[in-house]
Design a protein around this motif. Structure first.
Motif, PDB file in Angstrom:
ATOM      1  N   LEU A  30     -22.804  47.790 -17.109  1.00 19.66           N
ATOM      2  CA  LEU A  30     -23.391  46.972 -18.173  1.00 19.66           C
ATOM      3  C   LEU A  30     -24.003  45.706 -17.572  1.00 19.66           C
ATOM      4  CD1 LEU A  30     -23.676  46.749 -21.286  1.00 19.66           C
ATOM      5  CD2 LEU A  30     -21.573  45.407 -21.278  1.00 19.66           C
ATOM      6  N   PRO A  31     -25.314  45.508 -17.717  1.00 19.14           N
ATOM      7  CA  PRO A  31     -25.945  44.287 -17.201  1.00 19.14           C
ATOM      8  C   PRO A  31     -25.581  43.084 -18.070  1.00 19.14           C
ATOM      9  CG  PRO A  31     -27.565  45.626 -18.360  1.00 19.14           C
ATOM     10  CD  PRO A  31     -26.297  46.434 -18.323  1.00 19.14           C
ATOM     11  N   LEU A  32     -24.970  42.088 -17.458  1.00 18.93           N
ATOM     12  CA  LEU A  32     -24.523  40.896 -18.171  1.00 18.93           C
ATOM     13  C   LEU A  32     -25.235  39.664 -17.633  1.00 18.93           C
ATOM     14  CD1 LEU A  32     -20.678  41.615 -18.164  1.00 18.93           C
ATOM     15  CD2 LEU A  32     -22.276  42.031 -20.042  1.00 18.93           C
ATOM     16  N   GLN A  33     -25.074  38.560 -18.340  1.00 17.97           N
ATOM     17  CA  GLN A  33     -25.613  37.283 -17.880  1.00 17.97           C
ATOM     18  C   GLN A  33     -24.540  36.219 -18.044  1.00 17.97           C
ATOM     19  OE1 GLN A  33     -29.823  36.346 -18.528  1.00 17.97           O
ATOM     20  NE2 GLN A  33     -29.179  34.430 -19.460  1.00 17.97           N
ATOM     21  N   ILE A  34     -24.210  35.553 -16.924  1.00 19.12           N
ATOM     22  CA  ILE A  34     -23.190  34.507 -16.896  1.00 19.12           C
ATOM     23  C   ILE A  34     -23.809  33.240 -16.321  1.00 19.12           C
ATOM     24  CG2 ILE A  34     -20.934  33.788 -16.015  1.00 19.12           C
ATOM     25  CD1 ILE A  34     -20.630  36.102 -17.852  1.00 19.12           C
ATOM     26  N   ALA A  35     -23.687  32.121 -17.038  1.00 21.78           N
ATOM     27  CA  ALA A  35     -24.228  30.840 -16.584  1.00 21.78           C
ATOM     28  C   ALA A  35     -25.692  30.965 -16.189  1.00 21.78           C
ATOM     29  CB  ALA A  35     -23.406  30.295 -15.414  1.00 21.78           C
ATOM     30  N   GLY A  36     -26.440  31.742 -16.964  1.00 24.08           N
ATOM     31  CA  GLY A  36     -27.876  31.879 -16.739  1.00 24.08           C
ATOM     32  C   GLY A  36     -28.277  32.851 -15.664  1.00 24.08           C
ATOM     33  N   LEU A 106     -22.236  34.737 -10.501  1.00 24.34           N
ATOM     34  CA  LEU A 106     -23.036  34.233  -9.386  1.00 24.34           C
ATOM     35  C   LEU A 106     -23.475  32.805  -9.707  1.00 24.34           C
ATOM     36  CD1 LEU A 106     -24.398  34.983  -6.668  1.00 24.34           C
ATOM     37  CD2 LEU A 106     -26.368  35.769  -7.987  1.00 24.34           C
ATOM     38  N   LEU A 107     -22.893  31.830  -8.995  1.00 29.08           N
ATOM     39  CA  LEU A 107     -23.159  30.424  -9.287  1.00 29.08           C
ATOM     40  C   LEU A 107     -23.787  29.743  -8.077  1.00 29.08           C
ATOM     41  CD1 LEU A 107     -19.822  29.438 -11.075  1.00 29.08           C
ATOM     42  CD2 LEU A 107     -21.913  30.379 -12.088  1.00 29.08           C
ATOM     43  N   ARG A 108     -24.786  28.908  -8.333  1.00 33.13           N
ATOM     44  CA  ARG A 108     -25.402  28.115  -7.267  1.00 33.13           C
ATOM     45  C   ARG A 108     -24.597  26.836  -7.091  1.00 33.13           C
ATOM     46  NH1 ARG A 108     -30.398  28.923  -5.100  1.00 33.13           N
ATOM     47  NH2 ARG A 108     -31.125  27.284  -3.710  1.00 33.13           N
ATOM     48  N   ARG A 109     -24.141  26.577  -5.852  1.00 32.30           N
ATOM     49  CA  ARG A 109     -23.278  25.439  -5.586  1.00 32.30           C
ATOM     50  C   ARG A 109     -23.928  24.535  -4.536  1.00 32.30           C
ATOM     51  NH1 ARG A 109     -20.484  25.286  -9.777  1.00 32.30           N
ATOM     52  NH2 ARG A 109     -18.562  24.439  -8.887  1.00 32.30           N
ATOM     53  N   PRO A 110     -23.923  23.211  -4.761  1.00 29.21           N
ATOM     54  CA  PRO A 110     -24.571  22.282  -3.835  1.00 29.21           C
ATOM     55  C   PRO A 110     -23.694  22.009  -2.619  1.00 29.21           C
ATOM     56  CG  PRO A 110     -23.575  21.081  -5.638  1.00 29.21           C
ATOM     57  CD  PRO A 110     -23.377  22.537  -5.952  1.00 29.21           C
ATOM     58  N   ALA A 111     -24.333  21.629  -1.520  1.00 27.83           N
ATOM     59  CA  ALA A 111     -23.594  21.178  -0.340  1.00 27.83           C
ATOM     60  C   ALA A 111     -22.960  19.825  -0.636  1.00 27.83           C
ATOM     61  CB  ALA A 111     -24.527  21.084   0.857  1.00 27.83           C
ATOM     62  N   LEU A 112     -22.045  19.406   0.220  1.00 28.02           N
ATOM     63  CA  LEU A 112     -21.296  18.174  -0.033  1.00 28.02           C
ATOM     64  C   LEU A 112     -22.165  16.929   0.045  1.00 28.02           C
ATOM     65  CD1 LEU A 112     -18.007  19.027   1.900  1.00 28.02           C
ATOM     66  CD2 LEU A 112     -18.323  18.904  -0.589  1.00 28.02           C
ATOM     67  N   LEU A 113     -23.080  16.845   1.018  1.00 32.05           N
ATOM     68  CA  LEU A 113     -23.891  15.636   1.205  1.00 32.05           C
ATOM     69  C   LEU A 113     -25.384  15.925   1.284  1.00 32.05           C
ATOM     70  CD1 LEU A 113     -21.716  13.637   3.795  1.00 32.05           C
ATOM     71  CD2 LEU A 113     -21.879  13.269   1.321  1.00 32.05           C
ATOM     72  N   SER A 114     -25.768  16.964   1.983  1.00 35.77           N
ATOM     73  CA  SER A 114     -27.184  17.267   2.169  1.00 35.77           C
ATOM     74  C   SER A 114     -27.765  17.882   0.896  1.00 35.77           C
ATOM     75  CB  SER A 114     -27.362  18.239   3.337  1.00 35.77           C
ATOM     76  OG  SER A 114     -26.978  19.549   2.956  1.00 35.77           O
ATOM     77  N   SER A 117     -28.179  23.982  -0.857  1.00 42.69           N
ATOM     78  CA  SER A 117     -27.314  24.658  -1.827  1.00 42.69           C
ATOM     79  C   SER A 117     -27.344  26.148  -1.532  1.00 42.69           C
ATOM     80  CB  SER A 117     -27.763  24.381  -3.267  1.00 42.69           C
ATOM     81  OG  SER A 117     -29.060  24.901  -3.495  1.00 42.69           O
ATOM     82  N   GLY A 118     -26.440  26.869  -2.142  1.00 46.56           N
ATOM     83  CA  GLY A 118     -26.372  28.312  -1.926  1.00 46.56           C
ATOM     84  C   GLY A 118     -25.576  28.977  -3.030  1.00 46.56           C
ATOM     85  N   TRP A 119     -25.489  30.296  -2.952  1.00 46.57           N
ATOM     86  CA  TRP A 119     -24.866  31.080  -4.014  1.00 46.57           C
ATOM     87  C   TRP A 119     -23.458  31.506  -3.618  1.00 46.57           C
ATOM     88  CZ3 TRP A 119     -27.339  31.172  -8.529  1.00 46.57           C
ATOM     89  CH2 TRP A 119     -28.724  30.943  -8.531  1.00 46.57           C
ATOM     90  N   LYS A 120     -22.569  31.444  -4.582  1.00 46.54           N
ATOM     91  CA  LYS A 120     -21.207  31.930  -4.403  1.00 46.54           C
ATOM     92  C   LYS A 120     -20.844  32.845  -5.569  1.00 46.54           C
ATOM     93  CE  LYS A 120     -17.958  28.983  -3.478  1.00 46.54           C
ATOM     94  NZ  LYS A 120     -17.174  27.721  -3.557  1.00 46.54           N
ATOM     95  N   THR A 121     -20.005  33.824  -5.293  1.00 46.06           N
ATOM     96  CA  THR A 121     -19.544  34.721  -6.350  1.00 46.06           C
ATOM     97  C   THR A 121     -18.102  34.393  -6.716  1.00 46.06           C
ATOM     98  OG1 THR A 121     -18.890  36.394  -4.716  1.00 46.06           O
ATOM     99  CG2 THR A 121     -21.079  36.605  -5.698  1.00 46.06           C
ATOM    100  N   TYR A 122     -17.810  34.551  -7.987  1.00 43.75           N
ATOM    101  CA  TYR A 122     -16.481  34.285  -8.521  1.00 43.75           C
ATOM    102  C   TYR A 122     -16.054  35.511  -9.346  1.00 43.75           C
ATOM    103  CZ  TYR A 122     -17.533  29.450  -7.264  1.00 43.75           C
ATOM    104  OH  TYR A 122     -17.864  28.299  -6.579  1.00 43.75           O
ATOM    105  N   PRO A 123     -15.180  36.348  -8.794  1.00 41.69           N
ATOM    106  CA  PRO A 123     -14.735  37.538  -9.534  1.00 41.69           C
ATOM    107  C   PRO A 123     -14.015  37.146 -10.826  1.00 41.69           C
ATOM    108  CG  PRO A 123     -14.158  37.692  -7.204  1.00 41.69           C
ATOM    109  CD  PRO A 123     -14.600  36.285  -7.434  1.00 41.69           C
TER     110      PRO A 123
END
Length: 297
Positions: A30-36, A106-114, A117-123
């Motif tokens: 089932l194709p879903l959408q989470i946080a856009g 699948l959430l885009r998360r920013p780096a700490l200072l620079s 940013s990049g993508w991380k998955t959260y089961p």
């Protein structure tokens, strides 16, 4: 040629009478959408079979009702509506409806200072039930983080102190001498061990809220722990990550207590169960801590 109606043997009486607590399907794509963000989800859908003489349910009706969740932001009102459709399509047969949705947010998360940013998955798994007492929703979520052992940090500091005493046993000692020594291999001859760790959460979500609290939950958990896993980084981010680990030394017990405190303050949650796992880099086994509040799954 005369067209005869297709036979439906599912309408025949059951050979052995009796009610069933759950009948349905598992592993539905089932194709879903989470946080856009679109994700590939999986659904398990079912209803109780409370009519003891009925042979079975109408599984195709459950499958078709899931189409209302496809390709749009997942919300609790939508889920409640689908469960209502499950029950309406099995009027006289079922008194409870079930829907489990799982995938990797699948959430885009920013780096700490620079600015990177990049993508991380959260089961996650969303476990939903509709019965005579109302709508019940449980969100299972896993969040990764880094943990540095307080014991190994203390032992490493002790070795640094001993090396300092050995190298600077004779006066005079200048600021420049100490600074140069701290920046050398001798100054960091021992370092504490860290490990990639996991927080596994199950929270009972208030059914009257509009949006799924997954993103808010991830933000609170990562903020409470202070050592969220990173994606794209520059050296300044890596240095900031080392600082964050040094300022957030944690046994698994410490991490569990931090999460217990922050989940207790999370709005629209009426209970939770948590389990933290530190995948030891010193030992060949894991260190685990659990905590619960107002929980009975």
């Amino acid at each position: 040629m005369e067209q005869h109606p297709l036979e439906d043997i599912a309408t025949a009486p059951a050979e052995h009478l009796g009610a069933l607590s759950w009948v349905g399907m598992e592993g539905i794509a089932l194709p879903l959408q989470i946080a856009g963000q679109p994700i590939t989800g999986r659904a398990s859908a079912g209803v109780s079979l409370d009519e003891p003489t009925a042979r079975g349910i109408h599984m195709s009706r459950l499958y078709l009702a899931l189409a209302d969740l496809a390709h749009q932001e997942l919300t609790l009102p939508q889920i409640a509506a689908v469960l209502d459709t499950f029950l309406a399509s099995h009027d006289g047969l079922s008194e409870a409806a079930f829907l489990d949705l799982e995938g990797e947010a699948l959430l885009r998360r920013p780096a700490l200072l620079s600015p990177l940013s990049g993508w991380k998955t959260y089961p996650f798994t969303l476990r939903c039930r509709r019965d005579s007492s109302g709508l019940h929703v449980i969100l299972d979520l896993s969040v990764g983080y880094s943990s540095t052992c307080p014991c190994s940090a203390a032992l490493a500091r002790q070795l640094v102190q001993q090396a300092f005493d050995k190298n600077f046993s004779e006066a005079p000692i200048t600021h420049e001498m100490v600074r140069e020594w701290l920046g050398s291999d001798q100054g960091i001859l021992a370092t504490p061990h860290s490990q990639r760790s996991q927080a596994h959460l199950s929270v009972r979500v208030a059914p009257n809220q509009e949006s799924l609290p997954l993103l808010a939950l991830v933000d609170r958990v990562e903020q409470a722990l202070g050592t969220a896993l990173q994606t794209a980084v520059k050296r300044i981010d890596e240095q900031a990550f080392a600082l964050a680990n040094g300022q957030n030394l944690m046994f698994c017990e410490d991490a569990a207590r931090r999460l217990h405190a922050t989940l207790s303050e999370q709005p629209n949650i009426s209970g939770f169960s948590l389990r933290v796992v530190h995948a030891e880099s010193l030992h060949a086994h894991d260190a685990v801590a659990r905590s619960e509040w107002n929980w009975q799954d």
